[in-house]
Design an enzyme around this catalytic site. Structure first.
Site, short mmCIF file in Angstrom:
data_model
loop_
_atom_site.label_atom_id
_atom_site.label_comp_id
_atom_site.label_asym_id
_atom_site.label_seq_id
_atom_site.Cartn_x
_atom_site.Cartn_y
_atom_site.Cartn_z
N LYS A 1 -4.03 3.27 -7.57
CA LYS A 1 -2.01 3.96 -7.69
C LYS A 1 -1.30 4.56 -8.87
O LYS A 1 -1.83 3.88 -9.63
CB LYS A 1 -1.72 3.84 -6.34
CG LYS A 1 -1.84 3.16 -4.98
CD LYS A 1 -0.72 2.55 -4.07
CE LYS A 1 -1.06 2.25 -2.92
NZ LYS A 1 0.04 2.24 -1.54
N TYR B 1 -1.92 9.69 4.62
CA TYR B 1 -1.41 8.65 4.96
C TYR B 1 -0.69 9.08 6.68
O TYR B 1 0.47 8.84 7.03
CB TYR B 1 -0.19 8.64 3.80
CG TYR B 1 -0.86 7.67 2.77
CD1 TYR B 1 -0.77 6.61 3.49
CD2 TYR B 1 -0.82 7.89 1.76
CE1 TYR B 1 -0.96 5.28 2.47
CE2 TYR B 1 -1.02 7.10 0.54
CZ TYR B 1 -1.49 5.58 0.64
OH TYR B 1 -1.47 4.29 0.45
N PHE C 1 9.70 5.25 4.91
CA PHE C 1 9.74 6.17 4.54
C PHE C 1 8.05 6.99 3.93
O PHE C 1 8.22 6.92 2.33
CB PHE C 1 8.30 4.69 3.68
CG PHE C 1 7.84 3.71 4.51
CD1 PHE C 1 6.56 4.43 3.92
CD2 PHE C 1 7.60 2.87 5.01
CE1 PHE C 1 5.31 4.10 4.55
CE2 PHE C 1 6.53 2.73 6.31
CZ PHE C 1 5.91 3.18 6.01
N ARG D 1 -8.35 -7.06 1.12
CA ARG D 1 -6.57 -7.15 0.48
C ARG D 1 -6.87 -8.51 0.73
O ARG D 1 -5.25 -8.93 0.33
CB ARG D 1 -6.96 -6.96 2.23
CG ARG D 1 -6.94 -5.56 2.69
CD ARG D 1 -7.28 -5.15 4.59
NE ARG D 1 -5.78 -5.67 5.25
CZ ARG D 1 -4.62 -4.98 5.07
NH1 ARG D 1 -5.44 -3.52 4.35
NH2 ARG D 1 -3.24 -4.57 5.57
N THR E 1 0.83 -6.53 1.59
CA THR E 1 1.78 -4.93 0.58
C THR E 1 3.15 -5.51 -0.40
O THR E 1 2.90 -4.31 -0.98
CB THR E 1 2.36 -4.34 2.01
OG1 THR E 1 1.18 -3.92 2.44
CG2 THR E 1 2.61 -2.76 2.37
N ARG F 1 -0.98 -7.32 -5.89
CA ARG F 1 0.00 -6.98 -6.03
C ARG F 1 1.51 -7.94 -6.35
O ARG F 1 2.23 -8.15 -7.06
CB ARG F 1 0.29 -7.02 -4.61
CG ARG F 1 -0.47 -5.36 -4.07
CD ARG F 1 0.21 -5.28 -2.41
NE ARG F 1 -0.90 -4.29 -2.23
CZ ARG F 1 -1.28 -3.91 -1.13
NH1 ARG F 1 -1.52 -4.81 -0.10
NH2 ARG F 1 -1.75 -2.40 -0.65
N ASN G 1 3.21 -0.74 -4.69
CA ASN G 1 2.77 -1.52 -4.85
C ASN G 1 0.82 -1.74 -5.17
O ASN G 1 -0.21 -2.53 -5.32
CB ASN G 1 2.83 -2.37 -3.60
CG ASN G 1 2.03 -0.59 -2.63
OD1 ASN G 1 1.37 -0.24 -3.30
ND2 ASN G 1 1.56 -2.19 -1.39
N HIS H 1 -4.73 0.53 -2.97
CA HIS H 1 -4.37 0.90 -1.12
C HIS H 1 -5.54 -0.09 -1.36
O HIS H 1 -6.37 0.00 -2.10
CB HIS H 1 -4.89 2.43 -1.05
CG HIS H 1 -4.57 2.36 0.10
ND1 HIS H 1 -4.08 2.11 1.15
CD2 HIS H 1 -6.33 2.28 0.85
CE1 HIS H 1 -4.36 1.97 2.77
NE2 HIS H 1 -5.94 2.54 2.13
N GLU I 1 -11.75 5.88 5.58
CA GLU I 1 -10.34 6.91 4.16
C GLU I 1 -11.71 6.39 3.41
O GLU I 1 -11.65 8.01 2.93
CB GLU I 1 -10.07 5.48 4.42
CG GLU I 1 -8.60 5.37 5.01
CD GLU I 1 -8.04 3.33 4.36
OE1 GLU I 1 -7.42 3.61 4.97
OE2 GLU I 1 -8.21 3.22 3.65
P1 CMP Z 1 -0.51 0.96 1.79
O1 CMP Z 1 -1.14 -0.54 1.47
O2 CMP Z 1 -1.03 2.12 0.49
O3 CMP Z 1 -0.22 1.90 3.28
C1 CMP Z 1 0.27 2.15 3.52
C2 CMP Z 1 1.76 2.20 2.50
O4 CMP Z 1 2.57 2.84 2.49
C3 CMP Z 1 1.82 0.74 1.73
O5 CMP Z 1 0.88 0.28 0.68
C4 CMP Z 1 3.02 0.97 0.45
O6 CMP Z 1 2.72 1.71 -0.27
C5 CMP Z 1 4.09 2.02 1.39
N1 CMP Z 1 5.13 1.44 1.96
C6 CMP Z 1 4.17 0.62 3.21
N2 CMP Z 1 5.59 -0.17 3.59
C7 CMP Z 1 7.23 0.73 3.14
C8 CMP Z 1 8.13 1.01 2.80
N3 CMP Z 1 9.10 -0.58 3.56
N4 CMP Z 1 9.07 1.73 1.72
C9 CMP Z 1 8.17 1.96 1.23
N5 CMP Z 1 7.32 1.97 1.37
C10 CMP Z 1 6.49 1.10 1.95
#
Ligand code: CMP
Length: 145
Positions: free
Chosen positions: A11, A51, A59, A87, A93, A104, A114, A117, A128
């Site tokens: 990212k 997304y 969010f 993962r 996450t 992470r 984070n 992905h 995807e």
């Molecule tokens: P990702 O694995 O890319 O999938 C969805 C993304 O949404 C996740 O990683 C985070 O970057 C984002 N995300 C998930 N939960 C939250 C949250 N509570 N606040 C902000 N961003 C979030």
């Protein structure tokens, strides 16, 4: 165990932190081989489409702002049990909940920024990968020396 493919994204925060090589090295060390790779700057439309499943989340706007603030690296990783192992290498996450030594835990700023992905299921991996790559972009077979 089955050989799988999964979509990985480094990212914008990962590129800002200059850790592209570090992240890819971790995948290669775990025998998750990149078989496709592209650096790109996602448009708002691309990010929102990718997304879309999170469109109702509070969010979502923050997520789209973040994912379009700079370039990303898109990759297809191939290897045994690639979806789950990717993962595990990424960690949870929320970096505060991620195991020590995961990407992470070491590099993410917070739950939003984070760093990486990874697809969360075989169905989503397929979807995807298709979202960003076509079959001719994938190089699973490499010439042997
Ligand atoms: P990702 O694995 O890319 O999938 C969805 C993304 O949404 C996740 O990683 C985070 O970057 C984002 N995300 C998930 N939960 C939250 C949250 N509570 N606040 C902000 N961003 C979030």
């Amino acid at each position: 165990m089955a050989v799988e493919r999964t979509l990985s994204i480094i990212k914008p925060d990962g590129l800002e932190k200059d850790i592209i090589g570090e992240v890819i090295g971790r995948f290669e060390d775990a025998d998750l081989r990149p078989i496709a790779m592209r650096m790109t700057w996602l448009s708002r439309q691309e990010a929102e489409g990718f997304y879309a499943v999170h469109a109702d989340q509070p969010f979502f706007d923050e997520l789209i702002e973040f994912m379009t603030r700079g370039p990303v690296v898109l990759m297809v990783l191939e290897g045994e049990n690639a979806i789950e192992r990717n993962r595990m290498i990424m960690g949870a996450t929320d970096p505060d909940e991620a195991d020590e030594g995961t990407i992470r835990a070491e590099f993410a700023t917070d739950i939003g920024e984070n760093t990486v992905h990874g697809s969360d299921s075989p169905e989503n991996a397929e979807k995807e990968i298709r979202y960003f790559f076509s079959d001719t972009d994938l190089y699973p077979d490499r010439a042997q020396e």
